[in-house]
Design an enzyme around this catalytic site. Structure first.
Site, PDB file in Angstrom:
ATOM      1  N   HIS A   1      -6.889  -6.567  -1.047  1.00  0.00           N
ATOM      2  CA  HIS A   1      -5.819  -5.579  -0.930  1.00  0.00           C
ATOM      3  C   HIS A   1      -4.825  -5.893   0.189  1.00  0.00           C
ATOM      4  CE1 HIS A   1      -3.895  -1.679  -1.317  1.00  0.00           C
ATOM      5  NE2 HIS A   1      -4.109  -1.435  -0.037  1.00  0.00           N
TER       6      HIS A   1
ATOM      7  N   TYR B   1      -2.014  11.193   1.841  1.00  0.00           N
ATOM      8  CA  TYR B   1      -2.907  11.458   0.712  1.00  0.00           C
ATOM      9  C   TYR B   1      -2.992  12.956   0.427  1.00  0.00           C
ATOM     10  CZ  TYR B   1      -4.457   6.652   1.566  1.00  0.00           C
ATOM     11  OH  TYR B   1      -4.506   5.298   1.742  1.00  0.00           O
TER      12      TYR B   1
ATOM     13  N   TYR C   1     -12.502   8.048  -2.110  1.00  0.00           N
ATOM     14  CA  TYR C   1     -11.956   8.243  -0.765  1.00  0.00           C
ATOM     15  C   TYR C   1     -10.749   9.172  -0.745  1.00  0.00           C
ATOM     16  CZ  TYR C   1      -8.095   4.887  -1.453  1.00  0.00           C
ATOM     17  OH  TYR C   1      -6.965   4.250  -1.876  1.00  0.00           O
TER      18      TYR C   1
ATOM     19  N   ASP D   1       0.852  -1.185   0.000  1.00  0.00           N
ATOM     20  CA  ASP D   1       0.000   0.000   0.000  1.00  0.00           C
ATOM     21  C   ASP D   1       0.898   1.248   0.000  1.00  0.00           C
ATOM     22  OD1 ASP D   1      -3.001   0.906   0.476  1.00  0.00           O
ATOM     23  OD2 ASP D   1      -1.852   1.984   1.991  1.00  0.00           O
TER      24      ASP D   1
END
Length: 321
Positions: A300, A235, A154, A105
């Protein structure tokens, strides 16, 4: 857990917590969101039992790593975090200079940048779930995602400081952790404003066999202490990363690499990704790519869902070097 030791190392102006076990060549494990060193619990034990020194940090803004300026997402760029990792490698491998790296990730994204910026520090790489994403000089990443999926995606929802944190506070830390870690839909994750996860907050989350109540307890206890802002800041720095990494446009990752992904992974199912991996684009950008493994029926959080297989894949590759 079974002899895993913990310590804190001062690196790049922060106090980084690491979990470690074993003696031998170092494997540095890098976690993603919303995770911690604990995501690598199975791989740490497996590697240590086979004469490797496994090291898994809580990354900047996570868990027991402290002194990161969570209120300022500009301090969470890939340059900041790769700086942390290089300083950590200096501290844990003062003699060998190079380490093996495994990422998942966001940890995979950071591992790609570590190899791009400092290939001299990485002996070989195994990355999970997130393929190398070459910089697109004509479009910022958040703009691209908003164009593909709209404002409810998201990552788009994560951009406004404080906004998603307020919604997560209403939902509750434990439920947020459960909903993220149990997400196995290849469709993109959406989080419409004010609608939570789209289900009743009273509906219990059914945990898969690979994720126990005790596992969730550990994650939830740490995020109760820290909140989610540190992880979300990665992010929020996406577009700033795009600006800062302009000098590396077109650069290739020149480290021996193995890539593993589940066919139900939402990243693998982004339009164009399978073609990029299959049709030569990935190999062009990562010329020392040795193998791509696509695991069927896996989502994931692949290193936790299939821990034994992933552990074997990792060491089967590293023993070549």
């Amino acid at each position: 857990m079974e002899g895993i030791e913990h310590r804190t190392i001062t690196v790049n102006g922060i106090n980084m917590h690491i979990a470690e076990k074993g003696k031998g060549p170092i494997i540095l494990f890098l976690h993603g969101f919303p995770e911690l060193w604990y995501s690598w619990r199975h791989q740490i034990l497996h590697a240590a039992a086979r004469s490797y020194h496994a090291v898994a940090p809580d990354l900047r803004g996570y868990g027991c790593t402290t002194a990161a300026p969570d209120a300022d997402h500009s301090k969470f760029t890939v340059l900041n975090v790769v700086g942390d990792l290089v300083a950590l490698i200096d501290a844990i491998a003062p003699d060998s200079h190079q380490v093996f790296v495994v990422g998942h990730d966001w940890g995979a994204q950071l591992a790609w940048y570590l190899c791009l910026f400092r290939p001299d520090r990485v002996r070989a790489l195994v990355n999970l779930s997130v393929h190398f994403i070459p910089r697109n000089p004509s479009m910022k990443p958040v703009e691209m995602l908003r164009g593909l999926y709209g404002d409810d995606h998201y990552i788009c929802r994560f951009q406004e400081p404080g906004d998603i944190e307020a919604e997560f506070a209403q939902i509750g830390v434990r439920r947020v952790v459960e909903k993220f870690l149990t997400y196995r839909d290849p469709a993109q994750f959406r989080f419409p404003k004010g609608k939570g996860f789209g289900d009743s907050p009273d509906t219990p989350v059914v945990l898969p066999l690979w994720l126990s109540k005790e596992d969730v307890d550990y994650y939830a206890s740490k995020f109760e202490q820290t909140g989610f802002t540190g992880g979300i800041n990665y992010y929020r720095a996406l577009d700033l990363n795009w600006e800062l990494t302009a000098p590396w446009t077109g650069s290739r990752v020149k480290v021996p690499t193995k890539f593993i992904v589940g066919d139900l992974d939402l990243v693998y199912n982004i339009p164009g990704v399978k073609e990029y991996i299959r049709d030569g684009g990935f190999k062009k950008d990562v010329p020392l790519l040795d193998e791509v493994v696509v695991m069927e029926g896996v989502g994931h959080f692949i290193n936790q869902e299939r821990p034994d297989e992933i552990s074997e894949h990792i060491l089967d590759f590293f023993k070549k070097f």
